[in-house]
Write a protein that holds these residues in place. Structure first.
Motif, PDB file in Angstrom:
ATOM      1  N   THR A 279       0.842  -1.197   0.000  1.00  0.00           N
ATOM      2  CA  THR A 279       0.000   0.000   0.000  1.00  0.00           C
ATOM      3  C   THR A 279       0.874   1.243   0.000  1.00  0.00           C
ATOM      4  O   THR A 279       1.676   1.453   0.911  1.00  0.00           O
ATOM      5  CB  THR A 279      -0.933   0.013   1.221  1.00  0.00           C
ATOM      6  OG1 THR A 279      -1.548  -1.266   1.373  1.00  0.00           O
ATOM      7  CG2 THR A 279      -2.007   1.073   1.058  1.00  0.00           C
TER       8      THR A 279
ATOM      9  N   ASP B  50      -1.772   6.759  -0.472  1.00  0.00           N
ATOM     10  CA  ASP B  50      -3.084   6.159  -0.222  1.00  0.00           C
ATOM     11  C   ASP B  50      -3.356   6.033   1.276  1.00  0.00           C
ATOM     12  O   ASP B  50      -4.497   6.175   1.722  1.00  0.00           O
ATOM     13  CB  ASP B  50      -3.174   4.785  -0.882  1.00  0.00           C
ATOM     14  CG  ASP B  50      -3.407   4.867  -2.389  1.00  0.00           C
ATOM     15  OD1 ASP B  50      -3.943   5.894  -2.844  1.00  0.00           O
ATOM     16  OD2 ASP B  50      -3.072   3.896  -3.098  1.00  0.00           O
TER      17      ASP B  50
ATOM     18  N   SER C  63      -6.384   8.129   3.203  1.00  0.00           N
ATOM     19  CA  SER C  63      -7.344   7.437   4.070  1.00  0.00           C
ATOM     20  C   SER C  63      -7.433   8.123   5.427  1.00  0.00           C
ATOM     21  O   SER C  63      -8.531   8.331   5.967  1.00  0.00           O
ATOM     22  CB  SER C  63      -6.930   5.975   4.252  1.00  0.00           C
ATOM     23  OG  SER C  63      -6.872   5.291   3.020  1.00  0.00           O
TER      24      SER C  63
ATOM     25  N   TYR D  35     -10.813  -0.326  10.382  1.00  0.00           N
ATOM     26  CA  TYR D  35     -10.753  -0.280   8.924  1.00  0.00           C
ATOM     27  C   TYR D  35      -9.473  -0.961   8.442  1.00  0.00           C
ATOM     28  O   TYR D  35      -8.410  -0.763   9.029  1.00  0.00           O
ATOM     29  CB  TYR D  35     -10.739   1.162   8.415  1.00  0.00           C
ATOM     30  CG  TYR D  35     -11.915   1.986   8.850  1.00  0.00           C
ATOM     31  CD1 TYR D  35     -13.093   2.017   8.106  1.00  0.00           C
ATOM     32  CD2 TYR D  35     -11.846   2.749  10.018  1.00  0.00           C
ATOM     33  CE1 TYR D  35     -14.181   2.778   8.521  1.00  0.00           C
ATOM     34  CE2 TYR D  35     -12.924   3.512  10.432  1.00  0.00           C
ATOM     35  CZ  TYR D  35     -14.091   3.518   9.681  1.00  0.00           C
ATOM     36  OH  TYR D  35     -15.157   4.271  10.102  1.00  0.00           O
TER      37      TYR D  35
ATOM     38  N   ARG E 201      -4.273  -1.828  -0.467  1.00  0.00           N
ATOM     39  CA  ARG E 201      -4.557  -1.690  -1.904  1.00  0.00           C
ATOM     40  C   ARG E 201      -5.692  -2.605  -2.321  1.00  0.00           C
ATOM     41  O   ARG E 201      -6.380  -2.355  -3.307  1.00  0.00           O
ATOM     42  CB  ARG E 201      -3.284  -2.012  -2.683  1.00  0.00           C
ATOM     43  CG  ARG E 201      -3.429  -2.075  -4.197  1.00  0.00           C
ATOM     44  CD  ARG E 201      -3.534  -0.698  -4.817  1.00  0.00           C
ATOM     45  NE  ARG E 201      -3.462  -0.778  -6.266  1.00  0.00           N
ATOM     46  CZ  ARG E 201      -4.505  -0.968  -7.077  1.00  0.00           C
ATOM     47  NH1 ARG E 201      -5.718  -1.113  -6.573  1.00  0.00           N
ATOM     48  NH2 ARG E 201      -4.345  -1.017  -8.392  1.00  0.00           N
ATOM     49  N   GLY E 202      -5.881  -3.691  -1.580  1.00  0.00           N
ATOM     50  CA  GLY E 202      -6.932  -4.647  -1.948  1.00  0.00           C
ATOM     51  C   GLY E 202      -6.535  -5.522  -3.110  1.00  0.00           C
ATOM     52  O   GLY E 202      -7.388  -6.077  -3.803  1.00  0.00           O
TER      53      GLY E 202
ATOM     54  N   ASP F 263      -9.605  -6.545   2.538  1.00  0.00           N
ATOM     55  CA  ASP F 263     -10.952  -6.175   2.111  1.00  0.00           C
ATOM     56  C   ASP F 263     -11.156  -4.744   2.598  1.00  0.00           C
ATOM     57  O   ASP F 263     -11.220  -4.495   3.807  1.00  0.00           O
ATOM     58  CB  ASP F 263     -11.983  -7.117   2.735  1.00  0.00           C
ATOM     59  CG  ASP F 263     -13.420  -6.739   2.404  1.00  0.00           C
ATOM     60  OD1 ASP F 263     -13.684  -5.583   2.030  1.00  0.00           O
ATOM     61  OD2 ASP F 263     -14.308  -7.606   2.539  1.00  0.00           O
ATOM     62  N   VAL F 264     -11.259  -3.781   1.678  1.00  0.00           N
ATOM     63  CA  VAL F 264     -11.344  -2.365   2.053  1.00  0.00           C
ATOM     64  C   VAL F 264     -12.756  -1.812   1.878  1.00  0.00           C
ATOM     65  O   VAL F 264     -12.950  -0.594   1.795  1.00  0.00           O
ATOM     66  CB  VAL F 264     -10.335  -1.513   1.253  1.00  0.00           C
ATOM     67  CG1 VAL F 264      -8.905  -1.910   1.601  1.00  0.00           C
ATOM     68  CG2 VAL F 264     -10.584  -1.656  -0.246  1.00  0.00           C
ATOM     69  N   SER F 265     -13.740  -2.681   1.863  1.00  0.00           N
ATOM     70  CA  SER F 265     -15.110  -2.232   1.619  1.00  0.00           C
ATOM     71  C   SER F 265     -15.609  -1.299   2.721  1.00  0.00           C
ATOM     72  O   SER F 265     -16.369  -0.357   2.443  1.00  0.00           O
ATOM     73  CB  SER F 265     -16.048  -3.429   1.468  1.00  0.00           C
ATOM     74  OG  SER F 265     -15.993  -4.285   2.601  1.00  0.00           O
TER      75      SER F 265
ATOM     76  N   ALA G 159     -14.189   2.153   1.976  1.00  0.00           N
ATOM     77  CA  ALA G 159     -14.835   2.740   0.806  1.00  0.00           C
ATOM     78  C   ALA G 159     -16.247   3.216   1.131  1.00  0.00           C
ATOM     79  O   ALA G 159     -16.678   4.285   0.674  1.00  0.00           O
ATOM     80  CB  ALA G 159     -14.869   1.721  -0.333  1.00  0.00           C
TER      81      ALA G 159
ATOM     82  N   SER H  76     -10.859   4.278  -1.960  1.00  0.00           N
ATOM     83  CA  SER H  76     -10.121   3.015  -1.914  1.00  0.00           C
ATOM     84  C   SER H  76      -8.723   3.258  -2.461  1.00  0.00           C
ATOM     85  O   SER H  76      -8.568   3.919  -3.500  1.00  0.00           O
ATOM     86  CB  SER H  76     -10.814   1.936  -2.753  1.00  0.00           C
ATOM     87  OG  SER H  76     -12.097   1.633  -2.261  1.00  0.00           O
TER      88      SER H  76
ATOM     89  N   SER I 169      -5.383   3.069  -4.537  1.00  0.00           N
ATOM     90  CA  SER I 169      -5.354   2.702  -5.958  1.00  0.00           C
ATOM     91  C   SER I 169      -3.980   2.753  -6.610  1.00  0.00           C
ATOM     92  O   SER I 169      -3.836   2.349  -7.769  1.00  0.00           O
ATOM     93  CB  SER I 169      -6.304   3.621  -6.742  1.00  0.00           C
ATOM     94  OG  SER I 169      -5.903   4.972  -6.620  1.00  0.00           O
TER      95      SER I 169
END
Length: 331
Positions: free
Chosen positions: A219, A223, A227, A255, A259-260, A298-300, A303, A309, A311
């Motif tokens: 990551t 980013d 966040s 959280y 990067r997911g 899992d970054v849902s 988001a 999220s 990227s």
């Protein structure tokens, strides 16, 4: 509005302080400037921050509770971004006392200071290492995390539980961020990218554990900071007891910040080779104690809460790191 950043001379702390200062926010940074890694690098980060009139720094150890309480009393912080900690999985095998002192006692002192001075939001650093031996992928914040494989991981999970209890008891609005393998300019020398870059440029072999059968959710630092600055303005909501709501919701949330998208370690090395224009000599080794084979975020939840999220690709991020490294070390 004044924000406290603990660990301000650290990798994430420095970048976060810089972003907030650029936004015109008053920032007070503290750090004990310990010698876990280069103190010179930490001081150079602080020199970068010294150009901002809205940044003030004080050398302080969060283990010193009276000094920390006095600092809170003097400034009345709007938010607290707690990033100070003893980092490193492998270091915890040889120096466990450092983790008990900084990560447990130090964090308790931060919670106590927040209890008595009640900033509107406490953001604190956790780690993807809390997932330990979990084999369900991707890692979700709802997953059980009761199998830590290092003392570092155990200390970070303890932080999450401590924060939850203080949120329940005193209404502290707290957000814990499980960071996934952060990298980028001004990074830590004990992390793989920094060590690999140095070794390759010095024509030395790089140590690749588990014979390369590792994946990490790398990551990029920008980013991570994005966040943090978004979450800063979105503390966990909570509802006090009423005649209709007997049990209040606890204003504490977690959280994943990643990067997911896990990347194989060997692919990561290839990105570095491409950025440097040099092929690495590889020393293939077995898995080390405290390591895990794969991480994947899992970054849902992130988001959904702040509409963001991570990227930045490893190709872009590694190239930026190499550019900074060559400039900083004049290579």
């Amino acid at each position: 509005m004044t924000v406290l950043i603990t660990g301000a001379a650290g990798f994430i702390g420095f970048h976060t302080a810089k972003r907030l200062c650029e936004q015109g926010i008053d920032v007070v940074g503290i750090d004990n400037l310990n010698d876990y890694y280069s103190v010179e690098l930490k001081r150079d980060r602080l020199k970068e921050l010294s150009v901002f009139e809205n940044f003030r720094f004080q050398t302080m150890d969060i283990v010193d509770k009276p000094a920390l309480l006095a600092l809170f009393e003097a400034h009345g912080f709007t938010e607290v971004i707690h990033l100070a900690a003893q980092a490193g999985v492998r270091y915890s095998l040889d120096n466990p006392d450092a983790y008990g002192s900084s990560n447990l006692v130090g964090f308790l002192n931060v919670l106590e200071a927040c209890r008595y001075h009640m900033p509107r939001h406490l953001i604190y650093a956790s780690s993807s290492s809390v997932y330990g031996a979990n084999d369900k992928l991707p890692f979700c914040i709802e997953d059980a995390v009761d199998q830590p494989v290092s003392l570092y991981a155990a200390s970070k999970r303890a932080n999450e539980l401590m924060a939850h209890s203080y949120s329940h008891l005193f209404g502290i609005q707290a957000s814990g961020l499980r960071f996934f393998t952060v990298y980028g300019p001004w990074g830590r020398p004990d992390m793989a990218l920094f060590k690999f870059t140095r070794a390759i440029l010095e024509n030395q072999p790089i140590d690749i554990y588990n014979n390369g059968q590792m994946s990490r959710d790398f990551t990029y630092i920008d980013d991570i900071v994005e966040s943090i600055v978004r979450l800063r303005l979105r503390p966990p909501s909570w509802q006090p007891p009423t005649k209709d709501v007997i049990t209040p919701s606890v204003p504490s949330k977690l959280y994943n910040i990643g990067r997911g998208m896990p990347v194989k370690l060997l692919d990561f090395v290839e990105c570095l080779e491409s950025a440097l224009g040099i092929e690495a000599k590889r020393n293939m080794l077995p898995m080390q104690a405290g390591d895990v084979e794969k991480t994947w975020a899992d970054v849902s939840a992130l988001a959904k809460w702040v509409d963001f999220s991570p990227s930045v690709t490893v190709q872009t991020g590694v190239a930026e790191f190499v550019r900074w490294y060559r400039n900083y070390y004049r290579i």
